[in-house]
Design a protein around this motif. Structure first.
Motif, PDB file in Angstrom:
ATOM      1  N   VAL A  85       0.857  -1.193   0.000  1.00 17.85           N
ATOM      2  CA  VAL A  85       0.000   0.000   0.000  1.00 17.85           C
ATOM      3  C   VAL A  85       0.889   1.238   0.000  1.00 17.85           C
ATOM      4  CG1 VAL A  85      -1.637   1.361   1.371  1.00 17.85           C
ATOM      5  CG2 VAL A  85      -2.032  -1.095   1.006  1.00 17.85           C
ATOM      6  N   ARG A  86       1.928   1.227   0.810  1.00 16.27           N
ATOM      7  CA  ARG A  86       2.866   2.350   0.833  1.00 16.27           C
ATOM      8  C   ARG A  86       3.511   2.529  -0.543  1.00 16.27           C
ATOM      9  NH1 ARG A  86       5.296   5.793   4.078  1.00 16.27           N
ATOM     10  NH2 ARG A  86       4.235   5.065   5.914  1.00 16.27           N
ATOM     11  N   ALA A  87       3.798   1.441  -1.220  1.00 18.63           N
ATOM     12  CA  ALA A  87       4.450   1.499  -2.531  1.00 18.63           C
ATOM     13  C   ALA A  87       3.561   2.111  -3.606  1.00 18.63           C
ATOM     14  CB  ALA A  87       4.900   0.102  -2.955  1.00 18.63           C
ATOM     15  N   THR A  88       2.256   2.227  -3.350  1.00 16.25           N
ATOM     16  CA  THR A  88       1.381   2.824  -4.366  1.00 16.25           C
ATOM     17  C   THR A  88       1.791   4.259  -4.686  1.00 16.25           C
ATOM     18  OG1 THR A  88      -0.300   3.534  -2.744  1.00 16.25           O
ATOM     19  CG2 THR A  88      -0.593   1.354  -3.800  1.00 16.25           C
ATOM     20  N   ALA A  89       2.524   4.897  -3.786  1.00 12.01           N
ATOM     21  CA  ALA A  89       3.047   6.233  -4.068  1.00 12.01           C
ATOM     22  C   ALA A  89       3.983   6.199  -5.277  1.00 12.01           C
ATOM     23  CB  ALA A  89       3.783   6.794  -2.850  1.00 12.01           C
ATOM     24  N   ASN A  90       4.557   5.023  -5.552  1.00 15.78           N
ATOM     25  CA  ASN A  90       5.499   4.865  -6.667  1.00 15.78           C
ATOM     26  C   ASN A  90       4.913   4.111  -7.855  1.00 15.78           C
ATOM     27  OD1 ASN A  90       7.538   6.059  -5.066  1.00 15.78           O
ATOM     28  ND2 ASN A  90       7.926   4.099  -4.095  1.00 15.78           N
ATOM     29  N   THR A  91       3.814   3.410  -7.656  1.00 16.01           N
ATOM     30  CA  THR A  91       3.290   2.560  -8.728  1.00 16.01           C
ATOM     31  C   THR A  91       2.176   3.209  -9.536  1.00 16.01           C
ATOM     32  OG1 THR A  91       1.608   1.485  -7.359  1.00 16.01           O
ATOM     33  CG2 THR A  91       3.811   0.451  -7.419  1.00 16.01           C
ATOM     34  N   GLY A  92       1.598   4.260  -9.001  1.00 19.75           N
ATOM     35  CA  GLY A  92       0.500   4.916  -9.699  1.00 19.75           C
ATOM     36  C   GLY A  92      -0.869   4.366  -9.357  1.00 19.75           C
ATOM     37  N   ALA A  93      -0.931   3.348  -8.504  1.00 18.67           N
ATOM     38  CA  ALA A  93      -2.237   2.836  -8.067  1.00 18.67           C
ATOM     39  C   ALA A  93      -2.832   3.852  -7.088  1.00 18.67           C
ATOM     40  CB  ALA A  93      -2.089   1.470  -7.408  1.00 18.67           C
ATOM     41  N   SER A  94      -4.038   4.283  -7.373  1.00 17.46           N
ATOM     42  CA  SER A  94      -4.693   5.288  -6.531  1.00 17.46           C
ATOM     43  C   SER A  94      -5.388   4.628  -5.341  1.00 17.46           C
ATOM     44  CB  SER A  94      -5.727   6.058  -7.359  1.00 17.46           C
ATOM     45  OG  SER A  94      -6.808   5.193  -7.693  1.00 17.46           O
ATOM     46  N   ARG A  95      -5.826   5.448  -4.448  1.00 14.94           N
ATOM     47  CA  ARG A  95      -6.598   4.937  -3.311  1.00 14.94           C
ATOM     48  C   ARG A  95      -7.894   4.307  -3.797  1.00 14.94           C
ATOM     49  NH1 ARG A  95      -5.008   9.078   1.596  1.00 14.94           N
ATOM     50  NH2 ARG A  95      -2.795   9.012   1.091  1.00 14.94           N
ATOM     51  N   ALA A  96      -8.489   4.884  -4.835  1.00 12.75           N
ATOM     52  CA  ALA A  96      -9.708   4.301  -5.408  1.00 12.75           C
ATOM     53  C   ALA A  96      -9.405   2.934  -6.025  1.00 12.75           C
ATOM     54  CB  ALA A  96     -10.300   5.237  -6.458  1.00 12.75           C
ATOM     55  N   ASP A  97      -8.237   2.792  -6.656  1.00 10.80           N
ATOM     56  CA  ASP A  97      -7.832   1.490  -7.211  1.00 10.80           C
ATOM     57  C   ASP A  97      -7.732   0.442  -6.113  1.00 10.80           C
ATOM     58  OD1 ASP A  97      -7.502   2.457  -9.855  1.00 10.80           O
ATOM     59  OD2 ASP A  97      -5.370   2.916  -9.520  1.00 10.80           O
ATOM     60  N   ILE A  98      -7.118   0.832  -5.010  1.00  7.46           N
ATOM     61  CA  ILE A  98      -6.928  -0.114  -3.908  1.00  7.46           C
ATOM     62  C   ILE A  98      -8.276  -0.459  -3.281  1.00  7.46           C
ATOM     63  CG2 ILE A  98      -5.805  -0.499  -1.661  1.00  7.46           C
ATOM     64  CD1 ILE A  98      -4.036  -0.339  -4.397  1.00  7.46           C
ATOM     65  N   ALA A  99      -9.153   0.510  -3.134  1.00  5.17           N
ATOM     66  CA  ALA A  99     -10.493   0.237  -2.600  1.00  5.17           C
ATOM     67  C   ALA A  99     -11.225  -0.766  -3.485  1.00  5.17           C
ATOM     68  CB  ALA A  99     -11.286   1.534  -2.484  1.00  5.17           C
ATOM     69  N   GLU A 100     -11.131  -0.607  -4.804  1.00  4.27           N
ATOM     70  CA  GLU A 100     -11.768  -1.549  -5.731  1.00  4.27           C
ATOM     71  C   GLU A 100     -11.168  -2.943  -5.605  1.00  4.27           C
ATOM     72  OE1 GLU A 100     -14.437  -1.359  -7.837  1.00  4.27           O
ATOM     73  OE2 GLU A 100     -14.794   0.598  -6.913  1.00  4.27           O
ATOM     74  N   ALA A 101      -9.853  -3.011  -5.507  1.00  7.82           N
ATOM     75  CA  ALA A 101      -9.188  -4.311  -5.364  1.00  7.82           C
ATOM     76  C   ALA A 101      -9.656  -5.005  -4.089  1.00  7.82           C
ATOM     77  CB  ALA A 101      -7.667  -4.137  -5.360  1.00  7.82           C
ATOM     78  N   LEU A 102      -9.822  -4.229  -3.023  1.00  4.96           N
ATOM     79  CA  LEU A 102     -10.235  -4.830  -1.751  1.00  4.96           C
ATOM     80  C   LEU A 102     -11.712  -5.214  -1.747  1.00  4.96           C
ATOM     81  CD1 LEU A 102      -8.013  -2.763   0.700  1.00  4.96           C
ATOM     82  CD2 LEU A 102      -7.633  -5.087  -0.196  1.00  4.96           C
ATOM     83  N   LEU A 103     -12.521  -4.561  -2.566  1.00  2.00           N
ATOM     84  CA  LEU A 103     -13.901  -5.020  -2.738  1.00  2.00           C
ATOM     85  C   LEU A 103     -13.901  -6.410  -3.383  1.00  2.00           C
ATOM     86  CD1 LEU A 103     -15.752  -1.797  -3.949  1.00  2.00           C
ATOM     87  CD2 LEU A 103     -15.966  -2.942  -1.730  1.00  2.00           C
ATOM     88  N   HIS A 104     -13.013  -6.621  -4.339  1.00  2.00           N
ATOM     89  CA  HIS A 104     -12.886  -7.948  -4.954  1.00  2.00           C
ATOM     90  C   HIS A 104     -12.457  -8.976  -3.915  1.00  2.00           C
ATOM     91  CE1 HIS A 104     -13.509  -6.366  -8.928  1.00  2.00           C
ATOM     92  NE2 HIS A 104     -13.290  -7.555  -9.453  1.00  2.00           N
ATOM     93  N   VAL A 105     -11.539  -8.576  -3.048  1.00  2.00           N
ATOM     94  CA  VAL A 105     -11.110  -9.487  -1.980  1.00  2.00           C
ATOM     95  C   VAL A 105     -12.307  -9.883  -1.138  1.00  2.00           C
ATOM     96  CG1 VAL A 105      -9.722  -9.684   0.134  1.00  2.00           C
ATOM     97  CG2 VAL A 105      -8.718  -8.662  -1.927  1.00  2.00           C
ATOM     98  N   ALA A 106     -13.159  -8.929  -0.796  1.00  2.00           N
ATOM     99  CA  ALA A 106     -14.323  -9.222   0.045  1.00  2.00           C
ATOM    100  C   ALA A 106     -15.206 -10.303  -0.570  1.00  2.00           C
ATOM    101  CB  ALA A 106     -15.140  -7.960   0.288  1.00  2.00           C
ATOM    102  N   ILE A 107     -15.437 -10.204  -1.866  1.00  2.00           N
ATOM    103  CA  ILE A 107     -16.318 -11.163  -2.529  1.00  2.00           C
ATOM    104  C   ILE A 107     -15.628 -12.496  -2.786  1.00  2.00           C
ATOM    105  CG2 ILE A 107     -17.636 -11.619  -4.654  1.00  2.00           C
ATOM    106  CD1 ILE A 107     -18.898  -9.571  -2.617  1.00  2.00           C
ATOM    107  N   TYR A 108     -14.392 -12.454  -3.247  1.00  2.00           N
ATOM    108  CA  TYR A 108     -13.731 -13.688  -3.680  1.00  2.00           C
ATOM    109  C   TYR A 108     -12.875 -14.358  -2.616  1.00  2.00           C
ATOM    110  CZ  TYR A 108     -15.492 -12.692  -8.279  1.00  2.00           C
ATOM    111  OH  TYR A 108     -16.330 -12.471  -9.337  1.00  2.00           O
ATOM    112  N   ALA A 109     -12.493 -13.617  -1.568  1.00  2.00           N
ATOM    113  CA  ALA A 109     -11.657 -14.234  -0.533  1.00  2.00           C
ATOM    114  C   ALA A 109     -12.245 -14.099   0.856  1.00  2.00           C
ATOM    115  CB  ALA A 109     -10.250 -13.620  -0.559  1.00  2.00           C
ATOM    116  N   GLY A 110     -13.272 -13.271   1.005  1.00  2.00           N
ATOM    117  CA  GLY A 110     -13.948 -13.166   2.287  1.00  2.00           C
ATOM    118  C   GLY A 110     -13.909 -11.771   2.883  1.00  2.00           C
ATOM    119  N   VAL A 111     -15.010 -11.420   3.503  1.00  2.00           N
ATOM    120  CA  VAL A 111     -15.156 -10.116   4.133  1.00  2.00           C
ATOM    121  C   VAL A 111     -14.107  -9.900   5.231  1.00  2.00           C
ATOM    122  CG1 VAL A 111     -16.711  -8.685   5.534  1.00  2.00           C
ATOM    123  CG2 VAL A 111     -17.563  -9.846   3.474  1.00  2.00           C
ATOM    124  N   PRO A 112     -13.816 -10.879   6.098  1.00  2.00           N
ATOM    125  CA  PRO A 112     -12.802 -10.624   7.131  1.00  2.00           C
ATOM    126  C   PRO A 112     -11.434 -10.253   6.553  1.00  2.00           C
ATOM    127  CG  PRO A 112     -14.107 -12.533   7.718  1.00  2.00           C
ATOM    128  CD  PRO A 112     -14.478 -12.182   6.304  1.00  2.00           C
TER     129      PRO A 112
END
Length: 134
Positions: A85-112
């Protein structure tokens, strides 16, 4: 690093990519704490993860960043989630990108798993914001 690993093109490319993604400060800290015990591991991840996988031209660093964070979150690797997450400052992934990725985690790997990763991401973003303001 031993001379053999330091001389390979894959290692050199890996170190360049690793520094571009994680930053010099992080990589310098990891290298300074490397011992004979973990040197082979450091060489392995520099060549395989950074010199091979992260250096491939097929995906951007932004795309790799989002996928990596989602995978690490799904597997419960909290320290690695925070580092990437800290590295996103260098990769160009935005906070919105990370939020979307974590929504996928919730559905495909579990809410916890997603809940934990969201908490970690929020803490890292707060730290990054505080460092910018300092």
């Amino acid at each position: 690093m031993n001379d053999a690993a330091a001389q390979t093109e894959r290692y050199r490319q890996g170190m360049t990519t690793r520094r571009a993604v994680l930053g010099d400060r992080h990589v310098d800290r990891a290298q300074s704490s490397t011992t004979d015990f973990d040197r082979p591991f450091q060489e392995l991840i520099t060549e395989a993860a950074w010199g091979n996988l992260w250096s491939r031209p097929t995906w951007s660093k932004r795309e790799r960043s989002m996928v990596t964070i989602a995978l690490l979150a799904a597997l419960g690797h909290d320290e690695e989630v925070a580092m990437h997450v800290r590295a996103t400052a260098n990769t160009g992934a935005s906070r919105a990108d990370i939020a979307e990725a974590l929504l996928h985690v919730a559905i495909y790997a579990g809410v916890p798993a997603a809940n934990r990763a969201i908490k970690i991401a929020k803490q890292v973003f707060e730290q990054m914001d505080a460092e910018k303001g300092a």
